[in-house]
Write a protein that holds these residues in place. Structure first.
Motif, PDB file in Angstrom:
ATOM      1  N   ASP A 530     -10.192  -0.138  -8.007  1.00  0.00           N
ATOM      2  CA  ASP A 530      -8.730  -0.212  -8.045  1.00  0.00           C
ATOM      3  C   ASP A 530      -8.117   0.505  -6.849  1.00  0.00           C
ATOM      4  OD1 ASP A 530      -9.031  -1.559 -10.388  1.00  0.00           O
ATOM      5  OD2 ASP A 530      -8.296   0.044 -11.686  1.00  0.00           O
ATOM      6  N   LEU A 531      -8.710   1.630  -6.462  1.00  0.00           N
ATOM      7  CA  LEU A 531      -8.192   2.394  -5.333  1.00  0.00           C
ATOM      8  C   LEU A 531      -8.254   1.567  -4.046  1.00  0.00           C
ATOM      9  CD1 LEU A 531      -7.046   5.207  -4.656  1.00  0.00           C
ATOM     10  CD2 LEU A 531      -9.382   5.911  -4.083  1.00  0.00           C
ATOM     11  N   ASN A 532      -9.360   0.857  -3.833  1.00  0.00           N
ATOM     12  CA  ASN A 532      -9.490   0.010  -2.643  1.00  0.00           C
ATOM     13  C   ASN A 532      -8.396  -1.060  -2.600  1.00  0.00           C
ATOM     14  OD1 ASN A 532     -11.758   1.290  -1.566  1.00  0.00           O
ATOM     15  ND2 ASN A 532     -13.174   0.059  -2.802  1.00  0.00           N
ATOM     16  N   ALA A 533      -8.168  -1.691  -3.740  1.00  0.00           N
ATOM     17  CA  ALA A 533      -7.144  -2.752  -3.795  1.00  0.00           C
ATOM     18  C   ALA A 533      -5.767  -2.185  -3.488  1.00  0.00           C
ATOM     19  CB  ALA A 533      -7.166  -3.415  -5.163  1.00  0.00           C
ATOM     20  N   GLU A 534      -5.443  -1.012  -4.020  1.00  0.00           N
ATOM     21  CA  GLU A 534      -4.131  -0.413  -3.787  1.00  0.00           C
ATOM     22  C   GLU A 534      -3.967   0.004  -2.328  1.00  0.00           C
ATOM     23  OE1 GLU A 534      -1.735  -0.509  -5.713  1.00  0.00           O
ATOM     24  OE2 GLU A 534      -2.638  -0.940  -7.649  1.00  0.00           O
ATOM     25  N   ILE A 535      -5.032   0.517  -1.718  1.00  0.00           N
ATOM     26  CA  ILE A 535      -4.944   0.925  -0.307  1.00  0.00           C
ATOM     27  C   ILE A 535      -4.624  -0.284   0.570  1.00  0.00           C
ATOM     28  CG2 ILE A 535      -6.264   1.824   1.656  1.00  0.00           C
ATOM     29  CD1 ILE A 535      -7.799   3.587  -0.339  1.00  0.00           C
ATOM     30  N   VAL A 536      -5.310  -1.411   0.309  1.00  0.00           N
ATOM     31  CA  VAL A 536      -5.057  -2.631   1.093  1.00  0.00           C
ATOM     32  C   VAL A 536      -3.618  -3.095   0.907  1.00  0.00           C
ATOM     33  CG1 VAL A 536      -5.653  -5.067   1.335  1.00  0.00           C
ATOM     34  CG2 VAL A 536      -7.461  -3.356   1.078  1.00  0.00           C
ATOM     35  N   ASP A 537      -3.144  -3.087  -0.336  1.00  0.00           N
ATOM     36  CA  ASP A 537      -1.772  -3.530  -0.603  1.00  0.00           C
ATOM     37  C   ASP A 537      -0.766  -2.648   0.123  1.00  0.00           C
ATOM     38  OD1 ASP A 537       0.311  -5.017  -2.156  1.00  0.00           O
ATOM     39  OD2 ASP A 537       0.637  -3.020  -3.006  1.00  0.00           O
ATOM     40  N   LEU A 538      -0.967  -1.342   0.079  1.00  0.00           N
ATOM     41  CA  LEU A 538      -0.049  -0.419   0.730  1.00  0.00           C
ATOM     42  C   LEU A 538      -0.134  -0.530   2.249  1.00  0.00           C
ATOM     43  CD1 LEU A 538      -0.709   2.573  -1.663  1.00  0.00           C
ATOM     44  CD2 LEU A 538       1.525   1.493  -1.303  1.00  0.00           C
ATOM     45  N   LEU A 579      -2.560   7.295  10.282  1.00  0.00           N
ATOM     46  CA  LEU A 579      -1.471   7.861   9.487  1.00  0.00           C
ATOM     47  C   LEU A 579      -1.144   6.958   8.311  1.00  0.00           C
ATOM     48  CD1 LEU A 579       0.764   9.850   8.866  1.00  0.00           C
ATOM     49  CD2 LEU A 579       2.205   8.669  10.559  1.00  0.00           C
ATOM     50  N   ARG A 580      -1.010   5.650   8.574  1.00  0.00           N
ATOM     51  CA  ARG A 580      -0.676   4.726   7.497  1.00  0.00           C
ATOM     52  C   ARG A 580      -1.754   4.718   6.411  1.00  0.00           C
ATOM     53  NH1 ARG A 580       1.570  -0.215  11.231  1.00  0.00           N
ATOM     54  NH2 ARG A 580       0.265   0.818  12.795  1.00  0.00           N
ATOM     55  N   LEU A 581      -3.015   4.798   6.831  1.00  0.00           N
ATOM     56  CA  LEU A 581      -4.103   4.803   5.841  1.00  0.00           C
ATOM     57  C   LEU A 581      -4.124   6.111   5.047  1.00  0.00           C
ATOM     58  CD1 LEU A 581      -6.915   3.095   7.940  1.00  0.00           C
ATOM     59  CD2 LEU A 581      -5.792   2.166   5.903  1.00  0.00           C
ATOM     60  N   ARG A 582      -3.812   7.229   5.701  1.00  0.00           N
ATOM     61  CA  ARG A 582      -3.761   8.505   4.970  1.00  0.00           C
ATOM     62  C   ARG A 582      -2.684   8.447   3.880  1.00  0.00           C
ATOM     63  NH1 ARG A 582      -4.627  11.028  10.235  1.00  0.00           N
ATOM     64  NH2 ARG A 582      -6.630  12.153  10.217  1.00  0.00           N
ATOM     65  N   VAL A 583      -1.513   8.000   4.261  1.00  0.00           N
ATOM     66  CA  VAL A 583      -0.422   7.903   3.271  1.00  0.00           C
ATOM     67  C   VAL A 583      -0.772   6.876   2.204  1.00  0.00           C
ATOM     68  CG1 VAL A 583       2.005   7.338   2.931  1.00  0.00           C
ATOM     69  CG2 VAL A 583       1.306   8.630   4.951  1.00  0.00           C
ATOM     70  N   ALA A 584      -1.382   5.750   2.603  1.00  0.00           N
ATOM     71  CA  ALA A 584      -1.751   4.719   1.636  1.00  0.00           C
ATOM     72  C   ALA A 584      -2.732   5.258   0.612  1.00  0.00           C
ATOM     73  CB  ALA A 584      -2.361   3.523   2.369  1.00  0.00           C
ATOM     74  N   VAL A 585      -3.673   6.097   1.048  1.00  0.00           N
ATOM     75  CA  VAL A 585      -4.642   6.674   0.112  1.00  0.00           C
ATOM     76  C   VAL A 585      -3.930   7.541  -0.923  1.00  0.00           C
ATOM     77  CG1 VAL A 585      -6.523   8.337  -0.107  1.00  0.00           C
ATOM     78  CG2 VAL A 585      -6.633   6.557   1.637  1.00  0.00           C
ATOM     79  N   ILE A 586      -2.989   8.385  -0.479  1.00  0.00           N
ATOM     80  CA  ILE A 586      -2.295   9.274  -1.417  1.00  0.00           C
ATOM     81  C   ILE A 586      -1.447   8.470  -2.400  1.00  0.00           C
ATOM     82  CG2 ILE A 586      -0.526  11.057  -1.586  1.00  0.00           C
ATOM     83  CD1 ILE A 586      -1.599  12.194   1.043  1.00  0.00           C
ATOM     84  N   VAL A 587      -0.716   7.481  -1.899  1.00  0.00           N
ATOM     85  CA  VAL A 587       0.104   6.664  -2.809  1.00  0.00           C
ATOM     86  C   VAL A 587      -0.794   5.874  -3.750  1.00  0.00           C
ATOM     87  CG1 VAL A 587       1.836   4.828  -2.946  1.00  0.00           C
ATOM     88  CG2 VAL A 587       1.969   6.536  -1.113  1.00  0.00           C
ATOM     89  N   ALA A 588      -1.923   5.392  -3.229  1.00  0.00           N
ATOM     90  CA  ALA A 588      -2.862   4.660  -4.091  1.00  0.00           C
ATOM     91  C   ALA A 588      -3.400   5.563  -5.189  1.00  0.00           C
ATOM     92  CB  ALA A 588      -4.008   4.096  -3.248  1.00  0.00           C
ATOM     93  N   LEU A 589      -3.666   6.817  -4.862  1.00  0.00           N
ATOM     94  CA  LEU A 589      -4.107   7.768  -5.893  1.00  0.00           C
ATOM     95  C   LEU A 589      -3.064   7.898  -6.987  1.00  0.00           C
ATOM     96  CD1 LEU A 589      -5.652  10.638  -3.694  1.00  0.00           C
ATOM     97  CD2 LEU A 589      -6.883   9.211  -5.336  1.00  0.00           C
ATOM     98  N   LEU A 590      -1.799   7.988  -6.597  1.00  0.00           N
ATOM     99  CA  LEU A 590      -0.733   8.115  -7.590  1.00  0.00           C
ATOM    100  C   LEU A 590      -0.634   6.853  -8.449  1.00  0.00           C
ATOM    101  CD1 LEU A 590       1.969   9.809  -5.332  1.00  0.00           C
ATOM    102  CD2 LEU A 590       0.623  10.892  -7.129  1.00  0.00           C
ATOM    103  N   ARG A 591      -0.786   5.695  -7.820  1.00  0.00           N
ATOM    104  CA  ARG A 591      -0.716   4.450  -8.591  1.00  0.00           C
ATOM    105  C   ARG A 591      -1.859   4.352  -9.594  1.00  0.00           C
ATOM    106  NH1 ARG A 591       0.753  -0.548  -4.448  1.00  0.00           N
ATOM    107  NH2 ARG A 591       2.949  -0.028  -4.086  1.00  0.00           N
ATOM    108  N   VAL A 592      -3.072   4.617  -9.125  1.00  0.00           N
ATOM    109  CA  VAL A 592      -4.235   4.533 -10.021  1.00  0.00           C
ATOM    110  C   VAL A 592      -4.124   5.578 -11.115  1.00  0.00           C
ATOM    111  CG1 VAL A 592      -6.739   4.846 -10.146  1.00  0.00           C
ATOM    112  CG2 VAL A 592      -5.728   3.532  -8.265  1.00  0.00           C
TER     113      VAL A 592
END
Length: 667
Positions: A530-538, A579-592
């Motif tokens: 799920d985390l991978n999918a959210e990172i790609v979406d973000l 930078l975008r991937l770092r932020v995407a990882v954190i937001v993806a963590l919150l979503r998951v």
């Protein structure tokens, strides 16, 4: 997109201690004993929610050396979503992030400039930590922190109305410190407790030994204040010791992440100590074997030399002669003592025999003596001990008057023969005793003479042998043999190197690592998908349209697959993509986390001057716009700085911007 906590991968199934005991083939009591002894927890309940929000920062001080000089009293109020701090370079925008960091982290970072620190007299920060309002109050001098106080109040509004000392209704003090070191330690403990975080323990290997290294609240904070740059990891600010992976696993609330890290580190340290002990034992065994071989070789050479001397100049064994001389000397002394004792017995027997003969003669010559034979024959008065004179004894014989009391002595007729016969028997007995004593004395004297003669012979032989040159050489050879024999006796063979296979502690910890690892991996499978999918979406929302997929692993290593299937790791991405991937990882963590009902990242991000990392204007525009949108949509609070006034004005609403005039300080 949200779902219940029941959809989340299971944390535990049954007793952890029982599962470890089963794998280790030992008892549950052994497992509990090992974990208790090593201070390791046997439970890992789901973490509590850990959101962090900052509301207000007040900076009080006096600017000197830089225009405009004068008093400073500036208050910043932050949105729940994104707040952009905009000012020209070197005009205080980075300092705002660093002052917030000083309060929340407990200690300032080196990036806070020294002149800025010297301006400050007081800092106030109001925040909500895991749902609890907290006020941070620092009183400062140019050289040091005078006091640091952290208090809690009933509401966020009440934080502003108190300095944490007045102790109003609903206000209570959490921390009081009077120096920087104490404040840092207490803040770290407080934040770990309130955010339900455990210190991260890793193995640290040096040339000297293996030990553990503990990462506390400052390491977690590095996932809040994003450190940009190609040399930085995906999460946090340290590439060493797998810290980025530990942070990722904690923020995914993977079962037993903190416990697993501590168990592994403890096992690694103990195993390293056992290995080192084994190596030391092996080395000691080898050194002892070498030493014994050297001594045995020297002993063999000494024995060969002694054998050659004995063949070249045969003679008595000097050591044996010396031993025999000492033994005979002891026997002569014992025989002398025995002869003296027997001689005393013989003299006593002879004296008794003489007395008995005299008594018999007296009986035969004197009637009074016969009458008094069965009585006493004292030499003095039994009462006053006055000696009995010769006249009294003569009167006793002549006129039958007792020599003691002068009373006339009378006796019955017919007793003379019986008295004389008894006296004769006494004489015969004393003669026999004297004869036996004399014979024993003769035997003792003969034994003494024999032993004395043997001793003199042995001593003469020893003197003769010692006087010869060949004998002196033999003595030296015998001493040399004895010396090496003694050296060999004090060098016993050491036991074989002990193995660790039966060590219960190591067995339990190794099994616990495997059990916890399996559980963590099992829980991570769906979460990481799920985390991978959210990172790609973000990332797509951030403008990375060529991105096809990503694969993040438990070590926080990110594989990026773009158009055409080209794969590149995170470290090879350009600064804007990083930078975008770092932020995407954190937001993806919150979503998951929201989807599975688990506690993840605190949801606060500080980003300093992203355009300084060679990010193009178009990329920066997308980043600012999407960060603002995501902050509102995902419950994320973002503080970002920039020197680009136009970028902030064009991409963000006015209420999201705190800006100075171009060229003026932000505070």
């Amino acid at each position: 997109m949200n779902s219940s906590a029941a959809d989340r991968p299971s944390h535990q199934d049954g007793s952890l201690a029982a599962r470890i005991a089963s794998r280790a083939k030992t008892t549950r009591e052994d497992v509990e004993d090992v974990f208790t002894t090593r201070g390791l927890p046997l439970a890992y309940p789901p973490a509590r929610p850990r959101p962090v929000r900052i509301h207000r920062l007040r900076v009080d001080g006096n600017r000197v050396g830089v225009q405009p000089e004068g008093p400073i009293d500036q208050t910043f109020t932050f949105n729940d979503g994104l707040t952009a701090l905009v000012a020209s370079n070197l005009k205080g925008k980075t300092s705002v992030l660093e002052l917030i960091t000083w309060c929340l982290r407990g200690a300032p970072r080196a990036k806070l400039q020294g002149d800025v620190r010297r301006w400050l007299t007081r800092l106030e920060l109001d925040a909500t930590i895991a749902g609890q309002p907290m006020g941070f109050r620092l009183s400062l001098t140019p050289e040091a922190l005078l006091s640091g106080v952290v208090f809690t109040a009933s509401s966020v509004d009440q934080l502003t109305d108190t300095d944490g000392i007045a102790g109003g209704s609903g206000v209570s003090t959490l921390i009081e410190a009077d120096n920087q070191d104490d404040f840092a330690v207490k803040v770290a403990e407080l934040m770990l407790d309130r955010l339900d975080l455990q210190p991260i323990v890793n193995k640290l290997t040096t040339k000297e030994r293996v030990r553990t290294q503990t990462h506390g609240w400052p390491s977690y904070y590095s996932a809040i204040y994003l450190q940009l740059g190609r040399d930085r990891p995906l999460l946090g600010n340290q590439n060493m010791a797998g810290l980025a992976g530990r942070l990722l696993q904690v923020f995914l609330d993977l079962p037993a992440t903190a416990v697993l890290a501590r168990v592994k580190a403890t096992y690694d340290v103990l195993q390293a100590e056992a290995d080192k002990q084994s190596e030391n034992t092996k080395r000691a065994v080898a050194e002892r074997a070498d030493e014994r071989a050297r001594v045995e070789e020297a002993l063999a050479e000494a024995r060969r030399s002694l054998t050659q001397l004995q063949k070249a100049a045969p003679g008595p064994d000097l050591t044996e002669l010396a031993d025999k001389s000492a033994r005979l000397a002891r026997q002569v002394a014992d025989a002398q003592d025995e002869q003296d004792e027997i001689n005393r017995g013989y003299r006593e027997a002879r004296r008794i025999r003489q007395l008995d003969e005299k008594a018999l003669n007296d009986i035969r010559e004197s009637e009074v003596a016969r009458l008094l034979f069965h009585g006493l024959n004292p030499s003095a008065c039994p009462r006053c001990e006055t000696p009995i004179s010769g006249d009294r004894r003569q009167a006793e014989r002549d006129v039958h008057r007792c020599a003691v009391c002068t009373t006339e002595v009378t006796g019955a007729e017919g007793e003379d023969e019986a008295v004389e016969a008894e006296a004769r028997d006494r004489v015969e007995g004393s003669k026999a005793a004297e004869k036996a004593a004399k014979q024993a004395l003769g035997t003792a004297e003969a034994n003494l003479d024999r032993l004395t003669a043997e001793l003199e012979t042995v001593q003469a032989n020893l003197r003769t042998a010692t006087a010869a040159t060949a004998s002196r050489d033999r003595i030296a050879a015998e001493i040399e043999v004895a010396r090496w024999e003694g050296a060999l006796q004090v060098l016993p063979n050491l036991p074989d190197t002990p193995t660790n296979n039966g060590d219960v502690t190591l067995t339990v910890l190794k099994s616990a690592s495997k059990v916890l690892e399996d559980e963590s991996k099992g829980a991570a499978a769906q979460l990481f998908a799920d985390l991978n999918a959210e990172i790609v979406d973000l990332a797509h929302q951030f403008g990375m349209t060529a991105l096809e997929s990503v694969e993040i692993n438990r070590a926080a290593q990110l594989k990026v697959i773009k158009g055409g299937g080209a794969e590149k790791p995170f470290v090879d991405q350009d600064p804007g993509a990083q930078l975008r991937l770092r932020v995407a990882v954190i937001v993806a963590l919150l979503r998951v986390g929201a989807r599975y009902g688990i506690s993840t990242h605190p949801g606060l991000i500080l980003i300093d001057s992203p355009k300084a990392e060679e990010i193009q204007d178009a990329d920066a525009t997308v980043i600012f716009r999407e960060l603002n949108r995501l902050a509102t949509a995902e419950g994320l609070q973002v503080l970002i700085t920039t020197a680009d006034f136009h970028l902030a004005a064009e991409t963000l609403p006015a209420e999201c911007v705190i800006a100075a005039k171009p060229g003026d300080p932000l505070w």
